[in-house]
Design a protein around this motif. Structure first.
Motif, PDB file in Angstrom:
ATOM      1  N   GLN A  85      -2.926 121.561 -60.358  1.00 39.03           N
ATOM      2  CA  GLN A  85      -3.398 122.878 -59.948  1.00 39.03           C
ATOM      3  C   GLN A  85      -4.260 123.477 -61.054  1.00 39.03           C
ATOM      4  N   PRO A 118      -4.737 120.273 -49.892  1.00 35.62           N
ATOM      5  CA  PRO A 118      -5.282 119.633 -51.089  1.00 35.62           C
ATOM      6  C   PRO A 118      -6.805 119.726 -51.151  1.00 35.62           C
ATOM      7  N   GLY A 119      -7.298 120.165 -52.325  1.00 35.46           N
ATOM      8  CA  GLY A 119      -8.735 120.227 -52.564  1.00 35.46           C
ATOM      9  C   GLY A 119      -9.419 121.485 -52.061  1.00 35.46           C
ATOM     10  N   GLU A 120      -8.697 122.361 -51.349  1.00 33.27           N
ATOM     11  CA  GLU A 120      -9.315 123.594 -50.838  1.00 33.27           C
ATOM     12  C   GLU A 120      -8.918 124.779 -51.698  1.00 33.27           C
ATOM     13  N   GLU A 124      -2.554 113.607 -56.757  1.00 36.04           N
ATOM     14  CA  GLU A 124      -2.859 112.311 -57.351  1.00 36.04           C
ATOM     15  C   GLU A 124      -1.552 111.549 -57.446  1.00 36.04           C
ATOM     16  N   VAL A 132      -7.068 125.755 -56.957  1.00 44.62           N
ATOM     17  CA  VAL A 132      -7.294 124.524 -56.207  1.00 44.62           C
ATOM     18  C   VAL A 132      -6.209 123.560 -56.645  1.00 44.62           C
ATOM     19  N   THR A 135      -4.921 119.569 -56.222  1.00 45.36           N
ATOM     20  CA  THR A 135      -5.228 118.237 -55.727  1.00 45.36           C
ATOM     21  C   THR A 135      -3.993 117.360 -55.891  1.00 45.36           C
TER      22      THR A 135
END
Length: 133
Positions: free
Chosen positions: A95, A68-70, A89, A85, A87
């Motif tokens: 995405q 996540p986040g990379e 939530e 990327v 993430t």
């Protein structure tokens, strides 16, 4: 992302605006016709903080691994090369794919289904997947 959604197989149940979505991305007619006929199965798993999103269908199998986040390099099922990327939530995977066009795919997981809302330009495509027992 809670473990209740991990390892479940979600099969495509309904699809709305998918052809327009693929058209907006410049996907050719032959691939769009094939894409419209398959009912892919999606499975999300996690191992030591790295997630794997597998999509299987008669047409093509794809797998993306991400933290996540990379940012990571991805080749989409229609062959576009993008930077992605993802993430987390709550029970959603969000995405963002950056290539010729920026695409957003929001996947929301519930105990019975996974809903993917995909956006490019002003096109919104909604695909609902149901859990396979």
């Amino acid at each position: 992302m809670t473990s209740e959604f991990l390892g479940k197989k979600y099969k495509l149940f309904s699809s709305e605006n998918f052809d327009d979505f693929m058209k907006a991305l410049g996907v050719g007619m032959v691939v769009r016709k094939m894409g419209a006929t398959v009912s892919p199965v999606v499975e999300l798993t996690e191992n030591s903080g790295e997630y794997t999103l597998k999509t299987s269908s008669a047409f093509k199998n794809t797998e993306i691994k991400f933290k996540p986040g990379e940012e990571f390099d991805e080749e989409t099922p229609d062959g576009r090369k993008v930077k992605s990327v993802i993430t987390l939530e709550g029970n959603k995977l969000i995405q963002v794919q950056k290539g010729d066009k920026e695409t957003t795919i929001e996947r929301e997981f519930t105990p019975t289904e996974m809903k993917a809302v995909m956006k490019v330009d002003d096109i919104v495509c909604t695909r609902v997947y149901k859990v396979q027992e």
